[in-house]
Design a protein around this motif. Structure first.
Motif, PDB file in Angstrom:
ATOM      1  N   HIS A 196       0.800  -1.225   0.000  1.00  0.00           N
ATOM      2  CA  HIS A 196       0.000   0.000   0.000  1.00  0.00           C
ATOM      3  C   HIS A 196       0.834   1.277   0.000  1.00  0.00           C
ATOM      4  O   HIS A 196       0.292   2.364  -0.270  1.00  0.00           O
ATOM      5  N   GLY A 197       2.120   1.180   0.337  1.00  0.00           N
ATOM      6  CA  GLY A 197       2.923   2.377   0.472  1.00  0.00           C
ATOM      7  C   GLY A 197       3.362   2.963  -0.860  1.00  0.00           C
ATOM      8  O   GLY A 197       3.468   2.262  -1.874  1.00  0.00           O
ATOM      9  N   THR A 198       3.630   4.267  -0.850  1.00  0.00           N
ATOM     10  CA  THR A 198       4.225   4.909  -2.009  1.00  0.00           C
ATOM     11  C   THR A 198       5.701   4.512  -2.077  1.00  0.00           C
ATOM     12  O   THR A 198       6.266   3.955  -1.131  1.00  0.00           O
ATOM     13  N   GLU A 199       6.330   4.817  -3.195  1.00  0.00           N
ATOM     14  CA  GLU A 199       7.762   4.501  -3.330  1.00  0.00           C
ATOM     15  C   GLU A 199       8.566   5.198  -2.241  1.00  0.00           C
ATOM     16  O   GLU A 199       9.478   4.604  -1.643  1.00  0.00           O
ATOM     17  N   GLU A 200       8.233   6.441  -1.955  1.00  0.00           N
ATOM     18  CA  GLU A 200       8.946   7.178  -0.909  1.00  0.00           C
ATOM     19  C   GLU A 200       8.736   6.534   0.460  1.00  0.00           C
ATOM     20  O   GLU A 200       9.678   6.409   1.257  1.00  0.00           O
TER      21      GLU A 200
ATOM     22  N   GLU B 232      10.778   3.295   0.654  1.00  0.00           N
ATOM     23  CA  GLU B 232      12.219   3.541   0.769  1.00  0.00           C
ATOM     24  C   GLU B 232      12.589   4.072   2.154  1.00  0.00           C
ATOM     25  O   GLU B 232      13.669   3.764   2.661  1.00  0.00           O
ATOM     26  N   ARG B 233      11.706   4.821   2.762  1.00  0.00           N
ATOM     27  CA  ARG B 233      12.021   5.409   4.065  1.00  0.00           C
ATOM     28  C   ARG B 233      11.898   4.414   5.204  1.00  0.00           C
ATOM     29  O   ARG B 233      12.744   4.365   6.096  1.00  0.00           O
TER      30      ARG B 233
ATOM     31  N   PRO C 129      13.563  -0.509   4.816  1.00  0.00           N
ATOM     32  CA  PRO C 129      14.925  -0.967   5.151  1.00  0.00           C
ATOM     33  C   PRO C 129      15.232  -1.004   6.653  1.00  0.00           C
ATOM     34  O   PRO C 129      15.752  -2.013   7.142  1.00  0.00           O
ATOM     35  N   PRO C 130      14.899   0.047   7.431  1.00  0.00           N
ATOM     36  CA  PRO C 130      15.184  -0.050   8.863  1.00  0.00           C
ATOM     37  C   PRO C 130      14.306  -1.076   9.598  1.00  0.00           C
ATOM     38  O   PRO C 130      14.728  -1.646  10.601  1.00  0.00           O
ATOM     39  N   LEU C 131      13.095  -1.322   9.080  1.00  0.00           N
ATOM     40  CA  LEU C 131      12.263  -2.373   9.673  1.00  0.00           C
ATOM     41  C   LEU C 131      12.915  -3.734   9.490  1.00  0.00           C
ATOM     42  O   LEU C 131      13.022  -4.528  10.430  1.00  0.00           O
TER      43      LEU C 131
END
Length: 394
Positions: A105-109, A112-113, A116-118
């Motif tokens: 469901h997320g946008t590309e931004e 990307e935000r 990765p940290p998850l």
């Protein structure tokens, strides 16, 4: 129909995971349960070991840095991870549902935000859905509101049982964004709120059964302002976002509960075979025979149901009825098996000298979170009454 046991590469991975959980995580449980600096250090050590052994973030997609294990295969792994309540944290699977939710469901931004940290385990996700003022089992009653002020969402509301939010980088807040004349299932939107946003206040850790502090928190949102692009999915489609997170999660819950139940069953058999009382071993008592046989039957039935639901979901079938059955049946199974194991242990089962008293408290949670038993029975029954032919065996 799915097989009862994993095969090939996944069988090897399951064996390695079983060794790690049984030989590393379970022995560390007394320290991990303390929730102090020693507990945090022990968890960090386990997470480092999991990464070194190639057991970290197995269910996260490979294209975001995870192990890339497919859904049905990960269900088998989750059964093993669930043998310890700390297993998810130790092997980085606790954020998997949120990674998948963001990926879909997320946008590309947004992807990307946050992804990765998850996956790296740098912080946890959290979800702000339940509210103390209204029934958590009916999310159409949510009172938290979000209004657009230019290109900014302004959010006001009150949440609780916001699990893990103290260590979370963000909270997916579900809030009313649409007017009363919109159908009630289309009034809610999901909005990503970084936990360091001004006005996002953690009020307290909520004392729960045997946990004070617990990892469930009460949160107040007072004029919290986030960019309009923090909307997750479509406006007014928050229920679709939530269901895409909760559906697979209920199957994962079921398999984790099976891991706990299997461990309780093993402890019960060990105790019965070694405890001498009133002229014979407990293993020779008829009532204990009933405990063992009924526990084995419940575990086996619940496992087959859960694997069948996972197979249906993995193949793209409508698995809602199967998932509903799994949720209430497996929760009851876990409660019953742990309860019998405590009974066989007698007074010892009530102490912290075995994991059973803690497992029993966790089992009681299972019948409430992600929807109480009664709601799942009701909704499943309604679906079956509308279409009796939708029963899973037909």
């Amino acid at each position: 129909m799915t097989t009862n046991h994993p095969e090939g590469h996944i069988a090897d991975l399951c064996a390695r995971m079983r060794s790690f959980i049984d030989n590393q995580v379970i022995p560390a449980e007394p320290v991990l349960a303390r929730e102090d600096d020693d507990a945090r250090k022990a968890l960090d050590q386990l997470r480092t070991q999991a990464k070194e052994l190639g057991l970290w973030a197995m269910g996260h997609p490979a294209d975001v840095g995870g192990g890339g294990v497919q859904f049905l295969d990960f269900v088998y792994l989750n059964e093993i991870i669930g043998r310890s309540e700390f297993g998810q944290l130790a092997v980085g699977s606790v954020s998997m549902q949120d990674t998948l939710m963001l990926r879909k469901h997320g946008t590309e931004e947004q992807r990307e935000r946050w992804i990765p940290p998850l996956v790296a385990g740098e912080f946890l996700p959290s979800v702000g859905l339940t509210e103390p003022e209204v029934a958590g089992s009916d999310p159409t009653l949510i009172t938290t509101r979000a209004e657009l002020d230019g290109d900014t969402w302004v959010i006001n509301g009150h949440k609780w049982f916001t699990t893990g939010v103290k260590d979370a980088g963000y909270c997916t807040v579900f809030a009313r964004t649409e007017p009363e004349d919109v159908p009630r299932h289309s009034r809610i939107s999901a909005i990503i709120v970084p936990t360091d946003t001004p006005g996002f206040e953690i009020l307290r850790s909520i004392p729960t059964m045997g946990h004070d502090p617990s990892d469930h928190y009460e949160v107040r949102l007072s004029d919290v302002r986030v960019p309009a692009e923090n909307l997750l999915g479509e406006r007014g489609k928050g229920f679709a976002v939530a269901q895409d997170r909760l559906g697979p999660g209920r199957i994962f819950h079921g398999m984790r509960w099976l891991g706990q139940a299997q461990r309780a069953y093993e402890l019960m058999c060990e105790r019965a075979n070694t405890r001498y009382v009133h002229g014979s071993l407990l293993a020779e008592k008829g009532e204990v025979h009933r405990y063992i046989a009924e526990s084995a039957a419940q575990i086996h039935a619940a496992r087959l149901m859960t694997l069948d639901a996972a197979r249906a979901m993995d193949s793209g079938d409508d698995a809602r009825i199967r998932i509903g059955l799994v949720k209430f049946w497996c929760a009851r199974m876990l409660h019953d098996v742990v309860d019998r194991a405590i009974q066989v242990h007698g007074a010892l089962g009530l102490t912290a000298d075995t994991p059973l008293e803690r497992m029993y408290r966790q089992a009681r949670y299972a019948r409430i979170y992600d929807g109480p038993d009664e709601v799942h029975r009701m909704s499943t029954a309604r679906k079956l009454l509308r279409d009796p032919g939708a029963a899973p065996w037909l």
